[in-house]
Scaffold this active site. Structure first.
Site, short mmCIF file in Angstrom:
data_model
loop_
_atom_site.label_atom_id
_atom_site.label_comp_id
_atom_site.label_asym_id
_atom_site.label_seq_id
_atom_site.Cartn_x
_atom_site.Cartn_y
_atom_site.Cartn_z
N TYR A 1 -3.19 60.13 12.07
CA TYR A 1 -3.18 59.52 10.73
C TYR A 1 -3.12 60.52 9.58
O TYR A 1 -3.06 60.11 8.42
CB TYR A 1 -4.42 58.62 10.58
N HIS B 1 1.98 50.83 7.73
CA HIS B 1 1.21 51.61 8.72
C HIS B 1 1.55 53.09 8.58
O HIS B 1 2.72 53.43 8.40
CB HIS B 1 1.55 51.17 10.15
C1 DQA Z 1 -2.60 51.60 11.62
C2 DQA Z 1 -2.10 51.31 13.05
C3 DQA Z 1 -3.06 50.37 13.77
O1 DQA Z 1 -2.60 50.14 15.10
C4 DQA Z 1 -4.44 50.99 13.85
O2 DQA Z 1 -5.34 50.09 14.46
C5 DQA Z 1 -4.95 51.46 12.54
C6 DQA Z 1 -4.02 52.12 11.63
C7 DQA Z 1 -1.72 52.66 10.92
O3 DQA Z 1 -1.81 52.77 9.69
O4 DQA Z 1 -0.98 53.38 11.58
O5 DQA Z 1 -6.13 51.37 12.25
O6 DQA Z 1 -2.53 50.40 10.87
#
Ligand code: DQA
Length: 149
Positions: free
Chosen positions: A27, A104
């Site tokens: 992330y 995302h």
């Molecule tokens: C997310 C992707 C989701 O699968 C995960 O549960 C997250 C972050 C992303 O920003 O890549 O918490 O939404």
């Protein structure tokens, strides 16, 4: 920014308060505050105002979506893991008339099988995924385009 600027509701779901610290290899190292600042700056360049809420509770996100009806011009939502199973968030978003951008940081389609399903996608105008923090700016650009601003 004047009070008449259209408001874009930016919603951050479960665990996104830990960004910067949580699995940075997936992330990134930027915090949620960094992403909100980038979104706010990009929005201002289009005459839009960002209102942000992060919550780990589904109900808070649903209430915020209800509150956005006929008050906000658009919604950008990164629901976190709620993406994959929250039909309640799906239904709340379905009640919102304006553009909705699903966002995302990672690209869930390249990750575990359970992340391949999004119950938000069917009610979103479109999805931005896999571009890391830059996705926040791209999402604002997408909203501005959809609003014709
Ligand atoms: C997310 C992707 C989701 O699968 C995960 O549960 C997250 C972050 C992303 O920003 O890549 O918490 O939404």
């Amino acid at each position: 920014m004047t009070q008449t600027s259209p408001i874009v509701l930016l919603l951050s779901g479960a665990n996104l308060n830990l960004l910067g610290d949580r699995e940075p290899e997936i992330y990134g190292t930027e915090t949620l505050a960094d992403h909100v600042a980038a979104s706010t700056e990009k929005a201002a360049s289009h005459g839009l105002l960002i209102e942000h809420l992060q919550s780990n509770a589904e109900a808070d996100l649903i209430d915020a979506i209800h509150g956005a009806r006929s008050r906000c011009a658009a919604i950008i939502i990164n629901p976190g893991a709620f993406t994959h199973y929250s039909w309640a968030i799906h239904d709340a978003l379905a009640s919102f008339a304006g553009p909705i951008v699903e966002l995302h940081l990672s690209n869930p389609a390249t990750r575990e099988e359970w992340r391949h399903t999004s119950v938000v996608s069917p009610v979103a105008s479109g999805t931005i995924a896999g571009f890391g923090g830059n996705g926040y700016r791209l999402a604002v650009e997408a909203v501005a385009g959809l609003l014709g601003i």
